[in-house]
Scaffold this active site. Structure first.
Site, PDB file in Angstrom:
ATOM      1  N   CYS A  66      13.458  11.643   6.170  1.00 34.68           N
ATOM      2  CA  CYS A  66      13.554  11.210   7.515  1.00 34.68           C
ATOM      3  C   CYS A  66      14.662  11.388   8.106  1.00 34.68           C
ATOM      4  O   CYS A  66      14.855  11.763   9.559  1.00 34.68           O
ATOM      5  CB  CYS A  66      13.368   9.888   7.433  1.00 34.68           C
ATOM      6  N   GLU A  79       9.641  16.471  14.981  1.00 32.60           N
ATOM      7  CA  GLU A  79       9.949  16.402  13.629  1.00 32.60           C
ATOM      8  C   GLU A  79       8.978  17.280  12.826  1.00 32.60           C
ATOM      9  O   GLU A  79       7.677  17.168  12.909  1.00 32.60           O
ATOM     10  CB  GLU A  79       9.669  14.641  13.099  1.00 32.60           C
ATOM     11  N   LYS A 123       0.933  -1.253   0.026  1.00 32.41           N
ATOM     12  CA  LYS A 123      -0.161   0.059   0.041  1.00 32.41           C
ATOM     13  C   LYS A 123       0.879   1.169   0.041  1.00 32.41           C
ATOM     14  O   LYS A 123       1.382   1.629   0.937  1.00 32.41           O
ATOM     15  CB  LYS A 123      -1.128   0.052   1.209  1.00 32.41           C
ATOM     16  N   GLU A 159      10.503   1.695   9.798  1.00 30.77           N
ATOM     17  CA  GLU A 159      11.288   2.911   9.680  1.00 30.77           C
ATOM     18  C   GLU A 159      10.421   4.291   9.848  1.00 30.77           C
ATOM     19  O   GLU A 159       9.630   4.555   9.003  1.00 30.77           O
ATOM     20  CB  GLU A 159      11.767   2.917   8.138  1.00 30.77           C
TER      21      GLU A 159
END
Ligand code: NAD
Length: 492
Positions: free
Chosen positions: A285, A386, A176, A251
């Site tokens: 990231c 973040e 997905k 991750e």
């Protein structure tokens, strides 16, 4: 835009959703709808999972020789390479990133397929010297059905990074992709089909995460979930996966420190500080989103850094001069802008940028200026959380110990770098960083040969390299009795 809804690929067929619904895909550079894509449902996810289960249990795929799997992966790599320009253009149109970055991503994806095609044919396993006339050895086997859920910042690579090792190791797969960027993934599956992967081995379900992704992460027939995305989603997926004890690789997010000592090569450190945070619009990231500067060079470094940041050319990714594209969506842009506003309100000093760009037609897209803050306290949200955009926070340090303490002072542990000309200090500091991906006197170079993943709340497990292959395998020990006779353990 063609009016045709782009379909999903389930059990070797291109299909629409059982609901018949679709959703629009947007070009973030101008807000235009560039395609409509099938909106998968839970039922569609279940159909794909069933197809993958059958293909794994009954089709003989898991027993296909590694050499055959390698041929199929190499064929897929060739097919992608033949369409490399088209892939790059689609990723730039759908994600916004500059075309040169998309082109780099396509080659990276091709290399990943070839790397895992090569790796799966290499020697594997172990033998043990054990007593009792037993011959003992270990083999690696596929885990079964892999459910892969990915994000949008590297639309093609992110998916190939899971597809290539999963199929190389003999698993079947339901993927997905991020709903914001499904277009190059659909093309990837066209290439997998054309390469000749059997029906059911690789399945694609497009649609919303809380529906399709949720179903994949819960379904009892999925043996492993491989996820790339935000830490909060990763936690939800981990909880879902716990009920059926799925194998898991996560991750997740990062807030990575880039430490610059006064003895570093000045221009190199400035250059990489910019690259660390503003490449790919900061939607990386492993971005170096926290710059830690030694006091002795602090003021001079910031003057140079701000001067260069203000010269970064922001615009449509198709324009040859563009160095930074738009953010992925209006919602994400607003989230980034609210972090910037929050930083100002919390007392951080805004050194440059901070605004949405509205000039020369950019108002139709989601462009944000390269933004730099300096902060005195580590408690600020812009230091801890973040942002996933072009926002850098700079902090000052006076000693090596303070640099390490600041560097490790968030819940994340994905990446980090140190710049210094003192080799011993570089190694001392890098060994103290609680992070999985690190650099000395550079930032960002990563390789398909090397493991990718984070410490702390940046994830579980590793992708890429041999570690990333092993993550798609189970380990089985086999013990063979070389003296076939009763054990004699029980007397009667
Ligand atoms: P996200 O977590 O919102 O979405 C990622 C994927 O998960 C998407 O496909 C989404 O549809 C799906 N999803 C959302 N909710 C779900 C649910 N409840 N159950 C199952 N699936 C669900 O993340 P994002 O905003 O798309 O991506 C940005 C994040 O990804 C950042 O935190 C970034 O650091 C992280 N990221 C990490 C890496 C890495 O390698 N560590 C790489 C790229 C991005």
């Amino acid at each position: 835009m063609s009016n045709q809804v782009k379909k999903m690929y389930i059990d070797g067929q291109w299909v629409e959703s059982v609901s018949g619904e679709s959703f629009p895909v947007i070009n973030p550079a101008n807000g235009e709808i560039i395609a409509r894509v099938t909106k998968g449902t839970r039922e569609d996810a279940r159909l794909a999972i069933s197809a993958a289960r059958r293909a794994f249990d009954e089709s003989g795929w898991a027993d296909t020789p590694a050499r055959t799997r390698a041929e199929l992966l190499n064929k897929a790599a060739d097919l992608i390479e033949q369409r490399a320009d088209e892939f790059a253009e689609v990723d730039t149109r759908n994600n916004g990133k500059p075309l040169r970055e998309s082109a780099y991503d396509v080659q990276d994806a091709v290399n990943q397929l070839r790397y895992y095609a090569g790796l799966c044919t290499k020697p594997q396993g172990q033998t043990y010297d054990v007593p009792d006339e037993i011959q003992a050895f270990v083999v690696r086997e596929p885990i079964g059905v892999v459910g892969a859920i990915t994000c949008w910042n590297y639309p093609l690579v992110m998916n190939v990074q899971k597809v290539a090792p999963a199929l190389a190791a003999g698993n079947t797969l339901v993927l997905k992709p991020a709903d914001l960027t499904p277009l190059s993934t659909i093309m990837l599956f066209e290439c997998l089909e054309a390469a000749g992967f059997p029906a059911g081995v690789a399945n694609l379900v497009t649609g919303p995460g809380h529906v399709v992704g949720d179903e994949i992460s819960r379904h009892e027939w999925v043996d492993k979930v491989a996820f790339t995305g935000g830490t909060e989603t990763g936690i939800a997926i981990m909880k879902n996966a716990a009920d059926t004890v799925k194998k898991l690789s996560l991750e997740l997010g990062g807030k990575s420190p880039n430490i610059v000592f006064a003895d570093a090569d000045f221009e190199t450190a400035v250059d990489y500080a910019l690259f660390a945070i503003f490449a790919n619009q900061g939607e990386v990231c492993s971005a170096g989103s926290r710059l830690l500067l030694e006091a002795a060079i602090y003021d001079r470094f910031l003057v140079r850094l701000v001067d260069r940041a203000q010269k970064i050319v922001v615009g449509d990714g198709f324009h040859p001069d563009t160095e930074m594209g738009p953010l992925i969506s209006e919602a994400h842009m607003n989230r980034v802008l609210s972090y910037i506003q929050g930083g100002i309100e919390e007392g951080a000093r805004l050194l440059c940028g901070g605004k949405r760009l509205l000039r020369d037609g950019l108002d139709k897209g989601y462009f944000v200026e390269p933004t730099i803050f300096e902060a005195d306290s580590s408690d600020l949200r812009i230091v801890q959380e973040e942002i996933f955009g072009p926002v850098l926070v700079v902090q000052k340090f006076h000693t090596e110990a303070e640099a390490i303490r600041l560097a490790n002072g968030t819940k994340y542990g994905l990446a980090g770098a140190v710049f210094t000309n003192d080799g011993a200090k570089a190694q001392r500091v890098i060994r103290k960083l609680r992070a999985g991906i690190t650099w000395i006197n550079t930032y960002h170079p990563t390789f398909n040969e090397a493991p990718w993943g984070g410490y702390k709340q940046s994830g579980i497990g590793r992708e890429l390299g041999t570690y990333g292959y092993e993550a798609y395998t189970e380990v089985k020990q086999i013990n063979i009795n070389l003296q076939v006779k009763p054990s004699g353990w029980f007397r009667h």
